[in-house]
Design an enzyme around this catalytic site. Structure first.
Site, PDB file in Angstrom:
ATOM      1  N   ARG A  50       0.802  -1.188  -0.101  1.00  0.00           N
ATOM      2  CA  ARG A  50      -0.077  -0.030  -0.120  1.00  0.00           C
ATOM      3  C   ARG A  50       1.096   0.980   0.136  1.00  0.00           C
ATOM      4  NH1 ARG A  50      -4.451   0.791   4.452  1.00  0.00           N
ATOM      5  NH2 ARG A  50      -2.533   1.066   5.621  1.00  0.00           N
ATOM      6  N   ARG A  98      10.320  26.884  -0.747  1.00  0.00           N
ATOM      7  CA  ARG A  98       8.603  26.601  -1.119  1.00  0.00           C
ATOM      8  C   ARG A  98       8.563  27.141  -2.563  1.00  0.00           C
ATOM      9  NH1 ARG A  98       3.883  29.085  -1.056  1.00  0.00           N
ATOM     10  NH2 ARG A  98       2.195  27.967  -0.294  1.00  0.00           N
ATOM     11  N   HIS A 100       5.281  25.189  -5.403  1.00  0.00           N
ATOM     12  CA  HIS A 100       4.171  24.032  -5.394  1.00  0.00           C
ATOM     13  C   HIS A 100       4.867  22.917  -6.324  1.00  0.00           C
ATOM     14  CE1 HIS A 100       1.725  26.997  -3.516  1.00  0.00           C
ATOM     15  NE2 HIS A 100       0.718  26.075  -3.402  1.00  0.00           N
ATOM     16  N   LYS A 142      -2.709   7.156   1.224  1.00  0.00           N
ATOM     17  CA  LYS A 142      -2.671   7.362   2.375  1.00  0.00           C
ATOM     18  C   LYS A 142      -1.603   8.536   2.673  1.00  0.00           C
ATOM     19  CE  LYS A 142      -2.354   4.591   6.706  1.00  0.00           C
ATOM     20  NZ  LYS A 142      -3.504   5.022   7.420  1.00  0.00           N
ATOM     21  N   GLU A 174     -16.597   5.549   4.667  1.00  0.00           N
ATOM     22  CA  GLU A 174     -15.644   4.956   5.841  1.00  0.00           C
ATOM     23  C   GLU A 174     -15.720   5.966   7.155  1.00  0.00           C
ATOM     24  OE1 GLU A 174     -11.384   4.749   4.641  1.00  0.00           O
ATOM     25  OE2 GLU A 174     -11.664   6.778   3.724  1.00  0.00           O
ATOM     26  N   LEU A 198     -10.031   4.411   1.788  1.00  0.00           N
ATOM     27  CA  LEU A 198      -8.694   3.702   1.959  1.00  0.00           C
ATOM     28  C   LEU A 198      -8.770   2.222   1.715  1.00  0.00           C
ATOM     29  CD1 LEU A 198      -5.704   4.871   2.584  1.00  0.00           C
ATOM     30  CD2 LEU A 198      -5.943   3.542   4.874  1.00  0.00           C
TER      31      LEU A 198
HETATM   32  N1  PDD Z   1      -5.828   4.974   9.935  1.00  0.00           N
HETATM   33  N2  PDD Z   1      -9.682   4.691   6.367  1.00  0.00           N
HETATM   34  C1  PDD Z   1      -8.789   5.627   6.983  1.00  0.00           C
HETATM   35  C2  PDD Z   1      -9.071   7.195   6.287  1.00  0.00           C
HETATM   36  C3  PDD Z   1      -7.985   5.625   7.791  1.00  0.00           C
HETATM   37  O1  PDD Z   1      -6.976   6.610   8.129  1.00  0.00           O
HETATM   38  C4  PDD Z   1      -7.484   4.215   8.232  1.00  0.00           C
HETATM   39  C5  PDD Z   1      -6.263   4.019   8.934  1.00  0.00           C
HETATM   40  C6  PDD Z   1      -8.425   3.091   7.842  1.00  0.00           C
HETATM   41  C7  PDD Z   1      -8.096   1.571   8.061  1.00  0.00           C
HETATM   42  O2  PDD Z   1      -7.028   0.996   7.444  1.00  0.00           O
HETATM   43  P1  PDD Z   1      -6.198  -0.015   8.133  1.00  0.00           P
HETATM   44  O3  PDD Z   1      -6.872  -1.081   8.574  1.00  0.00           O
HETATM   45  O4  PDD Z   1      -5.081  -0.348   7.111  1.00  0.00           O
HETATM   46  O5  PDD Z   1      -5.340   0.675   9.432  1.00  0.00           O
HETATM   47  C8  PDD Z   1      -9.354   3.361   7.010  1.00  0.00           C
HETATM   48  C9  PDD Z   1      -4.697   4.816  10.745  1.00  0.00           C
HETATM   49  C10 PDD Z   1      -4.473   3.648  11.492  1.00  0.00           C
HETATM   50  C11 PDD Z   1      -4.370   6.038  11.172  1.00  0.00           C
HETATM   51  O6  PDD Z   1      -4.408   7.295  10.551  1.00  0.00           O
HETATM   52  O7  PDD Z   1      -3.587   6.298  12.400  1.00  0.00           O
END
Ligand code: PDD
Length: 280
Positions: A50, A98, A100, A142, A174, A198
């Site tokens: 990921r 700085r 963009h 992420k 989510e 995510l």
């Molecule tokens: N966050 N969706 C979002 C927006 C998230 O930030 C996360 C996890 C998940 C779950 O993903 P996973 O099962 O891979 O942890 C779904 C982490 C834990 C954080 O930001 O701390």
């Protein structure tokens, strides 16, 4: 606490990043959170894949090979005394004047730290609220730029809730920092992966486990009305595992207590962890 920064292991208090780092200036970077049980990294290949996908999406070259990530992560876990931990890692586009557009050359910043594992006692269940999903259109990356997620989670915490479940154009997507499952007539349902959520490692593991145990599940869109009428709601993440939601916007979910399908899946998940702990 010992952290990793750009090739070095050092105490947190000694770790320094230049103020012009693009992570600080633009939120220009990506991250992962990897649970560690009994000193073993949980679903490591999935997390590294990921990370690779996030880096590719933001056009940032992965500064380390799989083997280099593995060695550094294992050293970090050991330096923080093994056991149960949660590893946070981030890669940014590094320090630069700085501007963009991307700098030339890019010297990425790689930072990793270990945090104590803090799994909530699950059987109590949690409160959740719903909010409009105010995030961007690439929630599959992420990204460390998490302002919308931060504001949404804060709104939940201010009313004593554990999570805000995000609604985009009439569908539950989510949580602010978790994936969502519902149960309707015994069938678990979670939204399909798309650019609006995510691809959670915990989510994928739950699907895999349900498949193996021949428990009924579907990957399907969840209209807001279905969310509100569901028998069970769970939120899932690496740091929270699988939490049953017992009230949504102050109304009971199903019977208002953790449900039977949650209980089954939670036990399967604990068994899986136990196997990892004992290296089966
Ligand atoms: N966050 N969706 C979002 C927006 C998230 O930030 C996360 C996890 C998940 C779950 O993903 P996973 O099962 O891979 O942890 C779904 C982490 C834990 C954080 O930001 O701390």
């Amino acid at each position: 606490m010992i952290v990793y920064l750009n090739g070095e292991f050092l105490p947190l208090s000694e770790a320094r990043v230049p103020v012009l780092d693009r992570g600080f200036i633009f939120g220009d970077g990506v991250y992962e959170v990897i649970p560690v049980y009994a000193g073993r990294l949980f679903r490591l290949q999935e997390h590294l894949q990921r990370l690779e996908n996030s880096l590719t999406s933001i056009k940032l070259h992965n500064p380390l090979s799989r083997q280099q990530w593995l060695e550094r992560l294992e050293t970090l876990v050991d330096r923080n005394n093994g056991g149960d931990q949660s590893i946070y890692l981030q890669v940014t586009r590094g320090p630069a004047k700085r501007n963009h557009n991307f700098p030339e050359p890019v010297v990425p910043t790689v930072f990793m730290m270990s945090e104590p594992a803090s799994i909530l006692p699950p059987s109590l269940g949690a409160k959740a609220i719903t909010r409009t999903d105010t995030r961007w259109q690439r929630c599959d990356i992420k990204s460390i730029a998490l302002l919308a997620n931060v504001l949404l989670r804060q709104e939940a915490v201010e009313v004593g809730a554990a999570e805000a479940i995000l609604i985009r154009e009439g569908y539950a997507m989510e949580g602010a920092a978790s994936n969502v499952f519902i149960v309707v007539d015994g069938v678990a349902i979670t939204p399909p992966n798309s650019q609006f959520i995510l691809p959670g490692i915990t989510r994928d593991l739950i699907i895999e486990a349900m498949q193996a145990a021949q428990l009924p599940y579907r990957e399907a869109d969840i209209p807001e009305a279905q969310l509100r009428g569901s028998d069970e709601i769970w939120i899932t993440s690496s740091t929270r595992e699988i939490i049953p939601v017992i009230t949504l916007d102050d109304k009971p979910v199903g019977a208002g207590q953790p449900g039977p399908v949650w209980s089954q899946v939670w036990h399967i998940y604990q068994d899986y962890k136990q196997k990892l702990r004992s290296n089966v």
